[in-house]
Design a protein around this motif. Structure first.
Motif, PDB file in Angstrom:
ATOM      1  N   LYS A  21      -2.247  12.330   2.589  1.00 50.67           N
ATOM      2  CA  LYS A  21      -2.215  10.893   2.871  1.00 50.67           C
ATOM      3  C   LYS A  21      -2.370  10.632   4.370  1.00 50.67           C
ATOM      4  O   LYS A  21      -3.140   9.762   4.782  1.00 50.67           O
ATOM      5  CB  LYS A  21      -0.916  10.277   2.349  1.00 50.67           C
ATOM      6  CG  LYS A  21      -0.853   8.773   2.563  1.00 50.67           C
ATOM      7  CD  LYS A  21       0.376   8.148   1.931  1.00 50.67           C
ATOM      8  CE  LYS A  21       0.527   6.706   2.406  1.00 50.67           C
ATOM      9  NZ  LYS A  21       1.716   6.057   1.853  1.00 50.67           N
ATOM     10  N   GLU A  58      -6.417   2.362  -3.482  1.00 48.01           N
ATOM     11  CA  GLU A  58      -5.284   1.485  -3.153  1.00 48.01           C
ATOM     12  C   GLU A  58      -5.507   0.814  -1.795  1.00 48.01           C
ATOM     13  O   GLU A  58      -5.169  -0.349  -1.593  1.00 48.01           O
ATOM     14  CB  GLU A  58      -3.978   2.281  -3.112  1.00 48.01           C
ATOM     15  CG  GLU A  58      -3.489   2.784  -4.451  1.00 48.01           C
ATOM     16  CD  GLU A  58      -2.888   1.674  -5.307  1.00 48.01           C
ATOM     17  OE1 GLU A  58      -2.642   0.572  -4.781  1.00 48.01           O
ATOM     18  OE2 GLU A  58      -2.699   1.918  -6.515  1.00 48.01           O
ATOM     19  N   TYR A  95       0.842  -1.212   0.000  1.00 49.48           N
ATOM     20  CA  TYR A  95       0.000   0.000   0.000  1.00 49.48           C
ATOM     21  C   TYR A  95       0.871   1.255   0.000  1.00 49.48           C
ATOM     22  O   TYR A  95       0.672   2.173  -0.794  1.00 49.48           O
ATOM     23  CB  TYR A  95      -0.929   0.006   1.220  1.00 49.48           C
ATOM     24  CG  TYR A  95      -1.574   1.357   1.469  1.00 49.48           C
ATOM     25  CD1 TYR A  95      -2.541   1.866   0.608  1.00 49.48           C
ATOM     26  CD2 TYR A  95      -1.182   2.146   2.550  1.00 49.48           C
ATOM     27  CE1 TYR A  95      -3.110   3.117   0.809  1.00 49.48           C
ATOM     28  CE2 TYR A  95      -1.739   3.401   2.766  1.00 49.48           C
ATOM     29  CZ  TYR A  95      -2.704   3.886   1.896  1.00 49.48           C
ATOM     30  OH  TYR A  95      -3.250   5.120   2.102  1.00 49.48           O
ATOM     31  N   TRP A 125      -5.701  12.649  -5.851  1.00 49.16           N
ATOM     32  CA  TRP A 125      -4.747  11.906  -5.009  1.00 49.16           C
ATOM     33  C   TRP A 125      -5.495  11.199  -3.869  1.00 49.16           C
ATOM     34  O   TRP A 125      -5.254  10.017  -3.593  1.00 49.16           O
ATOM     35  CB  TRP A 125      -3.704  12.889  -4.478  1.00 49.16           C
ATOM     36  CG  TRP A 125      -2.781  12.421  -3.387  1.00 49.16           C
ATOM     37  CD1 TRP A 125      -2.694  12.913  -2.128  1.00 49.16           C
ATOM     38  CD2 TRP A 125      -1.797  11.374  -3.464  1.00 49.16           C
ATOM     39  NE1 TRP A 125      -1.726  12.250  -1.414  1.00 49.16           N
ATOM     40  CE2 TRP A 125      -1.164  11.297  -2.201  1.00 49.16           C
ATOM     41  CE3 TRP A 125      -1.398  10.491  -4.470  1.00 49.16           C
ATOM     42  CZ2 TRP A 125      -0.144  10.381  -1.923  1.00 49.16           C
ATOM     43  CZ3 TRP A 125      -0.388   9.575  -4.188  1.00 49.16           C
ATOM     44  CH2 TRP A 125       0.224   9.530  -2.938  1.00 49.16           C
ATOM     45  N   ARG A 179      -7.264   8.199  -5.142  1.00 50.58           N
ATOM     46  CA  ARG A 179      -6.336   7.094  -5.409  1.00 50.58           C
ATOM     47  C   ARG A 179      -5.938   6.395  -4.100  1.00 50.58           C
ATOM     48  O   ARG A 179      -5.829   5.167  -4.043  1.00 50.58           O
ATOM     49  CB  ARG A 179      -5.078   7.619  -6.106  1.00 50.58           C
ATOM     50  CG  ARG A 179      -4.483   6.577  -7.021  1.00 50.58           C
ATOM     51  CD  ARG A 179      -3.194   7.048  -7.655  1.00 50.58           C
ATOM     52  NE  ARG A 179      -2.088   6.236  -7.173  1.00 50.58           N
ATOM     53  CZ  ARG A 179      -0.857   6.686  -7.032  1.00 50.58           C
ATOM     54  NH1 ARG A 179      -0.560   7.936  -7.320  1.00 50.58           N
ATOM     55  NH2 ARG A 179       0.087   5.868  -6.606  1.00 50.58           N
ATOM     56  N   LEU A 180      -5.737   7.166  -3.060  1.00 49.64           N
ATOM     57  CA  LEU A 180      -5.369   6.593  -1.758  1.00 49.64           C
ATOM     58  C   LEU A 180      -6.420   5.582  -1.297  1.00 49.64           C
ATOM     59  O   LEU A 180      -6.103   4.482  -0.841  1.00 49.64           O
ATOM     60  CB  LEU A 180      -5.256   7.697  -0.706  1.00 49.64           C
ATOM     61  CG  LEU A 180      -4.075   8.657  -0.814  1.00 49.64           C
ATOM     62  CD1 LEU A 180      -4.236   9.797   0.180  1.00 49.64           C
ATOM     63  CD2 LEU A 180      -2.772   7.906  -0.575  1.00 49.64           C
ATOM     64  N   GLU A 195       1.007  16.233  -0.612  1.00 52.95           N
ATOM     65  CA  GLU A 195       0.504  14.862  -0.784  1.00 52.95           C
ATOM     66  C   GLU A 195       0.734  14.038   0.484  1.00 52.95           C
ATOM     67  O   GLU A 195      -0.101  13.207   0.844  1.00 52.95           O
ATOM     68  CB  GLU A 195       1.170  14.194  -1.995  1.00 52.95           C
ATOM     69  CG  GLU A 195       0.620  14.699  -3.329  1.00 52.95           C
ATOM     70  CD  GLU A 195       1.048  13.856  -4.525  1.00 52.95           C
ATOM     71  OE1 GLU A 195       0.644  14.192  -5.646  1.00 52.95           O
ATOM     72  OE2 GLU A 195       1.794  12.856  -4.339  1.00 52.95           O
ATOM     73  N   SER A 247       2.835   1.919  -3.172  1.00 49.58           N
ATOM     74  CA  SER A 247       2.006   2.372  -4.300  1.00 49.58           C
ATOM     75  C   SER A 247       1.452   3.777  -4.063  1.00 49.58           C
ATOM     76  O   SER A 247       0.825   4.350  -4.950  1.00 49.58           O
ATOM     77  CB  SER A 247       0.859   1.390  -4.546  1.00 49.58           C
ATOM     78  OG  SER A 247      -0.045   1.425  -3.451  1.00 49.58           O
ATOM     79  N   THR A 248       1.680   4.323  -2.878  1.00 43.77           N
ATOM     80  CA  THR A 248       1.151   5.660  -2.577  1.00 43.77           C
ATOM     81  C   THR A 248       2.228   6.531  -1.915  1.00 43.77           C
ATOM     82  O   THR A 248       1.983   7.134  -0.877  1.00 43.77           O
ATOM     83  CB  THR A 248      -0.080   5.576  -1.639  1.00 43.77           C
ATOM     84  OG1 THR A 248       0.285   4.841  -0.455  1.00 43.77           O
ATOM     85  CG2 THR A 248      -1.241   4.872  -2.298  1.00 43.77           C
TER      86      THR A 248
END
Lengths: 246, 246
Positions: A126, A194, A111, A187, A190-191, A122, A114-115
């Motif tokens: 996250k 994933e 995880y 973003w 996408r988090l 960002e 990929s992030t």
């Protein structure tokens, strides 16, 4: 905590490895709050805290100045305090913290690999959005645990001293440059995507964890739907707090 | 703490920058323990703690397994606790922690850039040997400070919960592979040489710090020589504890 997985489990997956030994077998009369599922939950949270420490300390180096670097370093160090509390509880339960964490290393690392945040903002999104949805999920699970694990998990997850910092930083940046709302909103999406992928791998690796999710399912599709609604509402509220597009 | 600098100052260097403003001027009747030199000392120790956190968290990723990674991560987090205590004291004294740290960023960063460990064992030797000699030096300085700064600095430096870990790891590795004693011994020598170079730059940047070193000098060459003897003896003892060549 950066432990963004286990968002939604629609049905207990089959074991995909040789790890599904007798102690992992679920039985209908196994009470929630004892047994291997609790060690698994504390294990995944422990590794989540350790890897959150790791990521936040890397992100601290993306800080634009020393004041912000110190602030993010303090967030990182707080994760280690959580790690220590969780690891001590595992030891108290007769479990080895490293063994309890090991099953989750590959999927949590995947995880985070990929992030990887590309910049300071960002990283903050996250830490706030990715962790936020995972923390909400674990809070729901913890409410069904027996004491003292219930209080322990809730206290570790409730440490939101630092979320105000992330919100203020991102909001201020978006106000200066409104085009960030779109990029950072993407973003955030996408988090979550994933995280859901990795959640499925986590549960596949440790079927015992499903015992903690089952109460939602045994209350029927309505219970699970209500849970997902609550998680979605929390996620949307966080995006709004940051001034990002949902 | 990874704050390896200020090892030996033979004479007060001249200011090499425009930083030497009125508040930095030393006067013969300035008591040790108050004034800009204390803010400078707390500032350099604060940044030392922050950068130690940073380095140890990077080094943790060199760990051969999860148990060791967790152990080094905890050492890193402990540095942030030190940072917080020092920064709080600076605030209490009316100083801004970031401003107090800023003069030391370039020289401490240069030391750490020039001594990046290439592997797990080099990281441990750096944390134990490089920090050890700096900590010994600061302990000597702190003994001359007024309270409560004296106790604060001594407590922050005395946090040796983790040195046993470094010693055990390095000793065990050297026993398995005796050729490491030579390589790591050379590494330790390089650490000290780089630290002395950077120490000179630190003091050049903040002449007020010299006020804290002067008591050794005012007791004459014998006082300074005795200090260097004590630091050397401590350094040699640490190398012996690790099983390294001196």
């Amino acid at each position: 905590m950066i432990t963004s997985y286990l968002i939604a489990v629609e049905e207990p997956p089959l074991s995909v490895s040789g790890r599904n030994d007798a102690s992992d077998q679920l039985s209908a009369d196994q009470p929630v709050g004892v047994g291997p599922s609790v060690a698994d939950l504390l294990g995944v949270l422990s590794y989540g805290a350790l890897v959150a420490f790791d990521n936040l300390s890397v992100d601290a180096r993306l800080a634009p100045d020393l004041r912000r670097r110190a602030a993010l370093s303090e967030m990182a160090a707080a994760e280690l305090v959580h790690y220590r509390r969780l690891a001590d509880r595992l030891t108290e339960l007769g479990a080895d913290p490293v063994e309890a964490m090991t099953p989750f290393v590959a999927s949590l690392d995947a995880y985070h690999e990929s992030t990887r945040p590309r910049d300071w903002l960002e990283g903050l999104v996250k830490a706030y959005v990715g962790d936020g949805i995972a923390d909400d999920f674990y809070r729901e699970v913890a409410a069904r645990l027996a004491e003292p694990d219930r209080t322990l998990v809730l206290e570790v997850l409730h440490d939101d001293r630092h979320t105000g910092f992330a919100v203020a930083e991102v909001r201020a940046a978006v106000e200066v440059d409104p085009t960030l709302a779109g990029r950072l909103g993407l973003w955030a999406r996408r988090l979550v995507a994933e995280a859901v992928t990795q959640a499925q791998l986590v549960v596949a690796a440790r079927p015992a964890l499903v015992a903690l999710v089952e109460p939602f399912e045994s209350s029927g599709p309505a219970g699970l739907a209500a849970l997902i609604d609550r998680l979605t509402a929390g996620h949307t509220a966080r995006l709004n707090a940051l001034g990002l597009k949902t």
